[in-house]
Motif scaffolding. Structure first.
Motif, PDB file in Angstrom:
ATOM      1  N   SER A 104       0.818  -1.209   0.000  1.00  0.00           N
ATOM      2  CA  SER A 104       0.000   0.000   0.000  1.00  0.00           C
ATOM      3  C   SER A 104       0.850   1.255   0.000  1.00  0.00           C
ATOM      4  O   SER A 104       0.313   2.369   0.024  1.00  0.00           O
ATOM      5  N   PRO A 120      -7.829  -3.618   0.335  1.00  0.00           N
ATOM      6  CA  PRO A 120      -7.413  -3.269  -1.032  1.00  0.00           C
ATOM      7  C   PRO A 120      -5.915  -2.979  -1.100  1.00  0.00           C
ATOM      8  O   PRO A 120      -5.359  -2.290  -0.246  1.00  0.00           O
ATOM      9  N   GLY A 121      -5.290  -3.529  -2.126  1.00  0.00           N
ATOM     10  CA  GLY A 121      -3.842  -3.468  -2.251  1.00  0.00           C
ATOM     11  C   GLY A 121      -3.175  -4.754  -1.840  1.00  0.00           C
ATOM     12  O   GLY A 121      -2.007  -4.989  -2.159  1.00  0.00           O
ATOM     13  N   HIS A 190      -7.146   0.612  -4.476  1.00  0.00           N
ATOM     14  CA  HIS A 190      -6.205  -0.496  -4.339  1.00  0.00           C
ATOM     15  C   HIS A 190      -4.758  -0.012  -4.277  1.00  0.00           C
ATOM     16  O   HIS A 190      -3.858  -0.824  -4.054  1.00  0.00           O
ATOM     17  N   SER A 191      -4.508   1.281  -4.520  1.00  0.00           N
ATOM     18  CA  SER A 191      -3.190   1.847  -4.199  1.00  0.00           C
ATOM     19  C   SER A 191      -3.420   3.204  -3.553  1.00  0.00           C
ATOM     20  O   SER A 191      -4.036   3.278  -2.490  1.00  0.00           O
ATOM     21  N   THR A 196     -13.243   4.144  -6.296  1.00  0.00           N
ATOM     22  CA  THR A 196     -13.419   2.709  -6.358  1.00  0.00           C
ATOM     23  C   THR A 196     -13.353   2.282  -7.828  1.00  0.00           C
ATOM     24  O   THR A 196     -13.524   3.108  -8.736  1.00  0.00           O
ATOM     25  N   GLU A 216      -2.294  -0.134 -10.624  1.00  0.00           N
ATOM     26  CA  GLU A 216      -2.011   0.258  -9.240  1.00  0.00           C
ATOM     27  C   GLU A 216      -0.510   0.183  -8.956  1.00  0.00           C
ATOM     28  O   GLU A 216       0.212  -0.616  -9.551  1.00  0.00           O
ATOM     29  N   THR A 219       1.154  -3.502  -7.061  1.00  0.00           N
ATOM     30  CA  THR A 219       0.257  -4.572  -6.641  1.00  0.00           C
ATOM     31  C   THR A 219      -0.708  -4.911  -7.768  1.00  0.00           C
ATOM     32  O   THR A 219      -1.025  -4.058  -8.607  1.00  0.00           O
ATOM     33  N   SER A 221      -3.680  -6.450  -6.876  1.00  0.00           N
ATOM     34  CA  SER A 221      -4.894  -6.805  -6.139  1.00  0.00           C
ATOM     35  C   SER A 221      -6.168  -6.347  -6.845  1.00  0.00           C
ATOM     36  O   SER A 221      -7.231  -6.957  -6.674  1.00  0.00           O
ATOM     37  N   ALA A 222      -6.089  -5.289  -7.652  1.00  0.00           N
ATOM     38  CA  ALA A 222      -7.286  -4.772  -8.328  1.00  0.00           C
ATOM     39  C   ALA A 222      -7.673  -5.590  -9.554  1.00  0.00           C
ATOM     40  O   ALA A 222      -8.748  -5.370 -10.119  1.00  0.00           O
ATOM     41  N   ALA A 225     -11.064  -6.946  -9.234  1.00  0.00           N
ATOM     42  CA  ALA A 225     -12.022  -6.026  -8.611  1.00  0.00           C
ATOM     43  C   ALA A 225     -13.001  -5.418  -9.607  1.00  0.00           C
ATOM     44  O   ALA A 225     -13.749  -4.506  -9.246  1.00  0.00           O
TER      45      ALA A 225
END
Length: 496
Positions: A104, A120-121, A190-191, A196, A216, A219, A221-222, A225
């Motif tokens: 993050s 998120p992240g 997510h960063s 959103t 991001e 990462t 992670s998104a 999403a």
């Protein structure tokens, strides 16, 4: 329980603190939460990354981490404290390895990971037993040092299950062979963004975009999403903004779930390896805002591995003007050495209001609205950049026996002195001027009609202009400086 962070090892770009142990923690579904707090001070000159090992026992369903650090007042002109954070699981911290579980940066002060969900992240999944590593990134350190405090909490109980990630499809309905508009540099929650994914998708549609790229910081992670946010009208690509200490690069349209490491500098001679990783994952390597003035943002890896370069980032600024000039110099070098050229692109880098998604946007000629076709169009330079969907361009050159070449193409005529006609059609640019730029510089300028819609033509030869590209600019606001861009094309190359 609180303990001090002890330094037990150093490396060229990393340092490891003393291990945090939960060996005395009771396990089992009804075991109480266990918390450890570590305090320490990182000195000036600390390595880029500092690892805090955490021994995680069996039976943990969630790991939660929070941290704080002192933002010591410093004299004007001196860098203060800034500390980033992320985490690697029991698979280790090896560069490019499988242990990455989230990052993050400095965007949030706490996070959690468990099997079914994560902040998120961060990447959801089981909290397996073994040595995890909290990664601290001392971005800048004040002369007095950087005092920090990290708190780790383990929560016990049934692990739960990890949902299978749902990734965006690689193709949207589109319009067949057409010009498609996209923004490939965007940030969400997510960063360090505030929007959103749903808000970004809505803003992209409102801006008239056909595709976007999830990018991001450090990462992936998104990537999962966007469920329910894509559609026949919007292609969602997945990538990452690889944020190193020597510049940022967009890994554009990589395979979903791809992690691209960022823990190296130009002096480490590792960038080429990770650029190849991006391409193996089906993506493009695009240095971002190469002349940005923020610490660590200025691009220092060179452009030998670039598939394209971001010459326009957000609202047009002098930083973009410098990036544009450097890119134009690279075109001259490519012509001189007969080496491949690097196309230009533009993106918003939007993080939050009032950043505008789609300012600017890259308009790509593609066979269809798909990941493969869009990346092929960007790589080939069959694209132009516009400040909004209101601006459209058509640009090309013709000569000889009815030959024609469009943006990113080569016009080959019978001789160096064969006349060539360069033609630009513009809509949506009121009050602007059109400029034809060559390897000699700007050789032709014309004022567009008041409506912003018009056609500009210019005659030249390959011996006079090795390439021609078009710029559409607003009126200058500062005497002696060029006006901001409204649009920019990749070049057409002229060969006799």
């Amino acid at each position: 329980m609180a303990r001090r962070g002890l330094l037990v090892g150093t490396a060229a770009t990393a340092l490891t603190l003393g291990t945090v142990s939960f060996a005395d923690a009771a396990t089992g579904d009804d075991a109480p939460d266990r918390t450890r707090t570590v305090r320490g001070t990182l000195p000036t000159g600390s390595p880029d990354y500092v690892y805090l090992p955490v021994e995680v026992p069996r039976g943990v369903r969630e790991i939660a981490v929070s941290y704080t650090y002192e933002k010591t007042p410093v004299p004007a002109g001196t860098q203060g404290n800034a500390l980033d954070i992320g985490i690697f699981d029991e698979r280790g911290t090896e560069l490019g390895g499988r242990g990455f579980r989230g990052w993050s940066g400095g965007a949030r002060s706490s996070f959690f990971i468990r099997a079914d969900e994560a902040t998120p992240g961060y990447v959801a999944g089981p909290v397996r037993a073994g040595t995890w590593n909290i990664a601290l990134g001392p971005y800048t350190v004040a002369p007095e040092g950087l005092p920090y405090e990290v708190t780790i909490t383990l929560r016990f109980g049934p692990t739960g299950s990890t949902p299978k990630p749902v990734y965006p499809p690689e193709r949207a309905k589109g319009r067949g062979r057409a010009w498609y508009r996209g923004d490939c540099h965007l940030h969400s929650v997510h960063s360090d963004g505030k929007r959103t994914p749903a808000e970004i998708a809505a803003a992209a549609r409102a801006a008239g975009l056909d595709f976007i790229n999830s990018s991001e910081h450090n990462t992936y992670s998104a990537h999962s999403a966007w469920d329910g946010l894509w559609g026949d009208d919007l292609l969602v690509l997945t990538g990452e903004e690889v944020t190193t200490r020597n510049g940022h690069v967009i890994a554009l349209a990589t395979d979903p779930g791809t992690f691209v490491d960022w823990r190296y500098r130009a002096r480490d001679n590792r960038f080429g390896h990770y650029a190849k990783d991006v391409r193996r994952a089906g993506g493009l390597v695009v240095p971002a805002h190469p002349h940005a003035t923020c610490i660590g943002c200025h691009w220092k890896f060179g452009f030998g591995e670039a598939d394209a370069v971001e010459v326009w980032n957000g609202a047009y600024t002098p930083e973009d003007e410098i990036a544009l000039a450097e890119w134009d110099n690279s075109l001259v070098a490519a012509v001189r050495t007969s080496k491949p050229w690097v196309p230009a692109m533009g993106n918003s880098d939007a993080h939050r209001e009032p950043d505008k998604v789609g300012l600017p946007q890259t308009v790509v000629l593609a066979e269809e609205l798909s990941r493969e076709a869009i990346t092929a169009g960007i790589r080939a330079g069959h694209s132009y950049i516009a400040e909004s969907s209101a601006v459209t361009l058509s640009f090309g050159a013709s000569g000889g026996r009815g030959l024609h070449a469009g943006i990113g193409e080569r016009l080959r005529v019978d001789g160096d002195d064969t006349p060539v006609t360069v033609r630009l059609e513009v809509t949506g640019a009121p009050g602007c001027t059109a400029h034809f730029v060559t390897d000699q510089g700007t050789l032709f300028t014309a004022t567009l009609p008041e409506s912003g819609t018009g056609v500009v033509e210019w005659r030249t030869t390959p011996v006079y202009a090795a390439y021609v590209r078009a710029e559409v600019r607003h009126p200058a606001t500062v005497p002696g400086l060029p006006g901001a861009l409204a649009a920019l094309t990749n070049p057409v190359f002229l060969e006799g």
